[in-house]
Design a protein around this motif. Structure first.
Motif, PDB file in Angstrom:
ATOM      1  N   VAL A 188       0.959  -1.253   0.032  1.00  0.00           N
ATOM      2  CA  VAL A 188       0.006  -0.063  -0.179  1.00  0.00           C
ATOM      3  C   VAL A 188       1.099   1.340   0.194  1.00  0.00           C
ATOM      4  O   VAL A 188       1.693   1.306   0.944  1.00  0.00           O
ATOM      5  CB  VAL A 188      -0.952   0.234   1.399  1.00  0.00           C
ATOM      6  N   PHE A 189       0.559   1.951  -0.867  1.00  0.00           N
ATOM      7  CA  PHE A 189       1.488   3.237  -1.178  1.00  0.00           C
ATOM      8  C   PHE A 189       0.443   4.641  -1.021  1.00  0.00           C
ATOM      9  O   PHE A 189      -0.688   4.403  -1.134  1.00  0.00           O
ATOM     10  CB  PHE A 189       2.137   3.396  -2.529  1.00  0.00           C
ATOM     11  N   ALA A 190       0.837   5.648  -0.506  1.00  0.00           N
ATOM     12  CA  ALA A 190       0.147   6.813  -0.280  1.00  0.00           C
ATOM     13  C   ALA A 190       0.795   8.124  -1.051  1.00  0.00           C
ATOM     14  O   ALA A 190       1.844   8.067  -1.102  1.00  0.00           O
ATOM     15  CB  ALA A 190      -0.010   7.197   1.308  1.00  0.00           C
ATOM     16  N   ASN A 191      -0.090   8.768  -1.498  1.00  0.00           N
ATOM     17  CA  ASN A 191       0.515  10.065  -2.278  1.00  0.00           C
ATOM     18  C   ASN A 191       0.429  11.373  -1.349  1.00  0.00           C
ATOM     19  O   ASN A 191      -0.717  11.755  -0.908  1.00  0.00           O
ATOM     20  CB  ASN A 191      -0.440  10.412  -3.381  1.00  0.00           C
ATOM     21  N   GLU A 192       1.739  11.564  -0.688  1.00  0.00           N
ATOM     22  CA  GLU A 192       1.741  12.487   0.448  1.00  0.00           C
ATOM     23  C   GLU A 192       1.342  13.897  -0.008  1.00  0.00           C
ATOM     24  O   GLU A 192       1.288  14.811   0.633  1.00  0.00           O
ATOM     25  CB  GLU A 192       3.096  12.323   1.142  1.00  0.00           C
ATOM     26  N   THR A 193       1.571  14.117  -1.591  1.00  0.00           N
ATOM     27  CA  THR A 193       1.368  15.701  -1.929  1.00  0.00           C
ATOM     28  C   THR A 193      -0.202  16.121  -1.561  1.00  0.00           C
ATOM     29  O   THR A 193      -0.488  17.274  -1.409  1.00  0.00           O
ATOM     30  CB  THR A 193       1.536  15.704  -3.274  1.00  0.00           C
ATOM     31  N   VAL A 194      -1.132  14.833  -1.492  1.00  0.00           N
ATOM     32  CA  VAL A 194      -2.393  15.200  -1.186  1.00  0.00           C
ATOM     33  C   VAL A 194      -2.814  14.357   0.001  1.00  0.00           C
ATOM     34  O   VAL A 194      -4.042  14.014   0.148  1.00  0.00           O
ATOM     35  CB  VAL A 194      -3.331  14.947  -2.347  1.00  0.00           C
ATOM     36  N   GLY A 195      -1.805  14.212   0.957  1.00  0.00           N
ATOM     37  CA  GLY A 195      -2.211  13.532   2.009  1.00  0.00           C
ATOM     38  C   GLY A 195      -3.269  14.028   2.963  1.00  0.00           C
ATOM     39  O   GLY A 195      -3.594  13.300   3.878  1.00  0.00           O
ATOM     40  N   GLY A 196      -3.330  15.339   2.945  1.00  0.00           N
ATOM     41  CA  GLY A 196      -4.203  15.960   3.856  1.00  0.00           C
ATOM     42  C   GLY A 196      -5.556  15.241   3.607  1.00  0.00           C
ATOM     43  O   GLY A 196      -6.514  15.473   4.793  1.00  0.00           O
ATOM     44  N   TYR A 197      -6.131  14.707   2.671  1.00  0.00           N
ATOM     45  CA  TYR A 197      -7.395  14.189   2.522  1.00  0.00           C
ATOM     46  C   TYR A 197      -7.538  12.981   3.480  1.00  0.00           C
ATOM     47  O   TYR A 197      -8.690  12.815   4.106  1.00  0.00           O
ATOM     48  CB  TYR A 197      -7.366  13.594   1.251  1.00  0.00           C
ATOM     49  N   LEU A 198      -6.410  12.302   3.999  1.00  0.00           N
ATOM     50  CA  LEU A 198      -6.647  11.421   5.236  1.00  0.00           C
ATOM     51  C   LEU A 198      -7.096  12.019   6.562  1.00  0.00           C
ATOM     52  O   LEU A 198      -7.567  11.143   7.137  1.00  0.00           O
ATOM     53  CB  LEU A 198      -5.300  10.397   5.211  1.00  0.00           C
ATOM     54  N   VAL A 199      -6.644  13.228   6.624  1.00  0.00           N
ATOM     55  CA  VAL A 199      -7.135  13.850   8.199  1.00  0.00           C
ATOM     56  C   VAL A 199      -8.138  14.944   7.749  1.00  0.00           C
ATOM     57  O   VAL A 199      -8.584  15.962   8.657  1.00  0.00           O
ATOM     58  CB  VAL A 199      -5.910  14.489   8.695  1.00  0.00           C
ATOM     59  N   ASP A 200      -8.847  14.916   6.635  1.00  0.00           N
ATOM     60  CA  ASP A 200     -10.030  15.830   6.314  1.00  0.00           C
ATOM     61  C   ASP A 200      -9.432  17.100   6.176  1.00  0.00           C
ATOM     62  O   ASP A 200     -10.309  18.257   6.461  1.00  0.00           O
ATOM     63  CB  ASP A 200     -11.146  15.501   7.412  1.00  0.00           C
ATOM     64  N   ALA A 201      -8.322  17.342   5.725  1.00  0.00           N
ATOM     65  CA  ALA A 201      -7.726  18.603   5.577  1.00  0.00           C
ATOM     66  C   ALA A 201      -7.737  18.994   3.900  1.00  0.00           C
ATOM     67  O   ALA A 201      -7.119  20.128   3.716  1.00  0.00           O
ATOM     68  CB  ALA A 201      -6.399  18.677   5.844  1.00  0.00           C
ATOM     69  N   GLY A 202      -8.102  18.209   3.166  1.00  0.00           N
ATOM     70  CA  GLY A 202      -8.235  18.346   1.619  1.00  0.00           C
ATOM     71  C   GLY A 202      -6.878  18.071   0.869  1.00  0.00           C
ATOM     72  O   GLY A 202      -5.876  17.475   1.651  1.00  0.00           O
ATOM     73  N   PRO A 203      -6.681  18.891  -0.107  1.00  0.00           N
ATOM     74  CA  PRO A 203      -5.607  18.619  -0.890  1.00  0.00           C
ATOM     75  C   PRO A 203      -4.259  19.299  -0.507  1.00  0.00           C
ATOM     76  O   PRO A 203      -3.726  20.049  -1.346  1.00  0.00           O
ATOM     77  CB  PRO A 203      -5.911  18.832  -2.499  1.00  0.00           C
ATOM     78  N   VAL A 204      -3.681  19.086   0.723  1.00  0.00           N
ATOM     79  CA  VAL A 204      -2.516  19.500   1.100  1.00  0.00           C
ATOM     80  C   VAL A 204      -1.459  18.418   1.379  1.00  0.00           C
ATOM     81  O   VAL A 204      -2.184  17.406   1.732  1.00  0.00           O
ATOM     82  CB  VAL A 204      -3.030  20.642   2.114  1.00  0.00           C
ATOM     83  N   PRO A 205      -0.182  18.829   1.438  1.00  0.00           N
ATOM     84  CA  PRO A 205       0.856  17.959   1.659  1.00  0.00           C
ATOM     85  C   PRO A 205       0.611  17.380   3.075  1.00  0.00           C
ATOM     86  O   PRO A 205       0.339  18.048   3.971  1.00  0.00           O
ATOM     87  CB  PRO A 205       2.069  18.639   1.531  1.00  0.00           C
ATOM     88  N   LEU A 206       0.853  16.045   3.291  1.00  0.00           N
ATOM     89  CA  LEU A 206       1.215  15.586   4.524  1.00  0.00           C
ATOM     90  C   LEU A 206       2.142  14.195   4.664  1.00  0.00           C
ATOM     91  O   LEU A 206       2.150  13.556   3.861  1.00  0.00           O
ATOM     92  CB  LEU A 206      -0.141  14.956   5.093  1.00  0.00           C
ATOM     93  N   ASP A 207       2.987  14.383   5.588  1.00  0.00           N
ATOM     94  CA  ASP A 207       4.211  13.360   5.895  1.00  0.00           C
ATOM     95  C   ASP A 207       3.643  12.119   6.448  1.00  0.00           C
ATOM     96  O   ASP A 207       3.568  12.202   7.703  1.00  0.00           O
ATOM     97  CB  ASP A 207       5.135  14.121   6.405  1.00  0.00           C
ATOM     98  N   ILE A 208       2.996  11.367   5.639  1.00  0.00           N
ATOM     99  CA  ILE A 208       2.481  10.141   6.174  1.00  0.00           C
ATOM    100  C   ILE A 208       3.264   9.244   6.878  1.00  0.00           C
ATOM    101  O   ILE A 208       3.067   8.643   8.072  1.00  0.00           O
ATOM    102  CB  ILE A 208       1.671   9.452   5.264  1.00  0.00           C
TER     103      ILE A 208
END
Length: 428
Positions: free
Chosen positions: A347-367
């Protein structure tokens, strides 16, 4: 089975959404719906008093378009039955039976949450061949023997025929896009032999019999494009993967089952007005997984008891009570589940839009916490399948305890009125 005169039937049925009634939460005009069924049969003599035939066929056509669906699911089906019965002599009879059926469905998963690029095609077919012998060995003994072979197959695949494009699910709406997710093939065969003998002696009719089945299940599943994505819009509105599932292992599995049954019963005429039925059946179930290990093995005893009272002595009023234990069809299902093959995926994640995983929308997130933002960060692996629960030996046969009381009254020369109360309790 046919007979000494020719006869047949024709049954035609049609329904569409104009024949459906609207309701508080249902509008027939918002859906597509059509059913057209036709069935015919014919039977008669090949040689009077000795050899008869029976043949039947059916044609089935359906359409379904759920509200908001971009396409209509449409299917065709057919069925065939042929039987020949041979009265060898007054005491012996042999019959041969063949049945087959098939279905072919386009866009079978059509819905408001399925894009037209993600539709699937499904096919199903089955065949049954059997032979049965019934014979009288003297005036009080009847024997019956049967052998049968059943095969069934099911396949799901992309409607487009494209097996290389990956499928996708919109993360925010659960809408399927891109492609149908799998090419899934399942085959099952069952070989069966059974027999029984009935012997009338005095006030008793004794009966004993057996049956033996061997079941083989094979399944193959391939994910189109080697996996699937969950997609979201990025900051510019372009659709990009948020989570990527990459399949690393999924093997074909084949497993086998052995099922056996034995029974004895006695219909005992206690008096002119009282008759008792007693019986006992024993079934055994053993399933091997795809590496040959017996993972599920159990037995089930099934006692049965019945009592009938001819109330008025003239067969016009009969009261009956029965109790019995019966094995459930779920005992035949473990071969779909008890196997060691499993699905494994990275399983891979796209950290450039990872903010979706914390309901923050299309913002970067270091998962993954490595201090970098990557469009393909490995966040873990998973697998499904395997049956350690079955190997622990904690599965019991499923059965039903059933009690019934019934009353029948003959009305006139050719009619009977009856009422029955039944209580069933399933134990699993």
């Amino acid at each position: 089975s046919g007979g000494n005169t020719f006869g047949g039937s024709l049954d035609l049925r049609y329904s569409d959404r104009n024949l459906l009634r609207s309701g508080d939460r249902f509008d027939p005009d918002a859906i597509g719906y059509r059913r057209a069924f036709s069935e015919a049969s014919v039977g008669g003599p090949i040689a009077r008093d000795r050899l008869w035939f029976f043949f039947a066929l059916g044609d089935y056509r359906l359409q379904d378009a759920p509200a908001g669906s971009p396409e209509t699911a449409s299917g065709t089906g057919n069925s065939y039955l042929g039987k020949v019965t041979w009265q060898i002599d007054p005491a012996h009879k042999l019959s041969m039976l063949y049945t087959a059926s098939g279905q072919d469905v386009d866009n079978f998963n059509a819905s408001s949450l399925t894009d037209e690029t993600a539709l699937g095609h499904a096919e199903f077919e089955s065949r049954l061949t059997s032979a049965e012998y019934v014979g009288m060995l003297g005036p009080r003994v009847i024997v019956q023997a049967r052998a049968a072979l059943f095969d069934a197959g099911w396949e799901e695949r992309p409607q487009s025929g494209d097996t290389t494009t990956r499928s996708a699910t919109e993360y925010l709406t659960d809408r399927r896009t891109g492609n149908y997710r799998t090419v899934d093939t399942r085959d099952r065969s069952r070989r069966e032999i059974s027999g029984n003998v009935a012997w009338a002696i005095g006030n008793h009719t004794l009966k004993a019999g057996f049956d033996r089945q061997e079941v083989t299940t094979v399944r193959s599943q391939v994910f189109t494009g080697g996996g699937w994505d969950e997609v979201v819009p990025d900051a510019s509105g372009q659709t990009v993967p948020l989570i990527v599932y990459s399949i690393t292992s999924f093997s074909i599995y084949e497993n086998d089952a052995r099922l056996g049954g034995l029974f004895v019963s006695d219909r005992w005429r206690l008096s002119d007005r009282w008759t008792a039925n007693v019986g006992l059946r024993h079934d055994s179930y053993a399933y091997e997984d795809d590496v040959g290990t017996v993972v599920y093995e159990t037995r089930l005893w099934q006692p049965r008891l019945g009592l009938a009272w001819n109330v008025t002595g003239d067969d016009r009023n009969v009261l009956k009570a029965t109790w019995g234990r019966f094995g459930q069809p779920t005992n035949l299902n473990p071969s779909y589940y008890v196997n060691e093959s499993h699905l494994a995926a990275d399983v891979f994640a796209n950290e450039t839009v990872g903010g979706y995983l914390v309901d923050a929308g299309p913002v970067p997130l270091d998962i993954d916490g490595d201090g970098e933002i990557s469009d393909r960060a490995l966040v873990g692996s998973f697998q499904t399948g395997g049956t350690t629960y079955a190997q622990a030996g904690r599965l019991d046969a499923t059965f039903v305890d059933e009690t019934s009381v019934s009353f029948e009254r003959r009305v006139g020369r050719s009619s009977v009125f009856g009422i029955t109360a039944v209580r069933r309790q399933t134990r699993d």
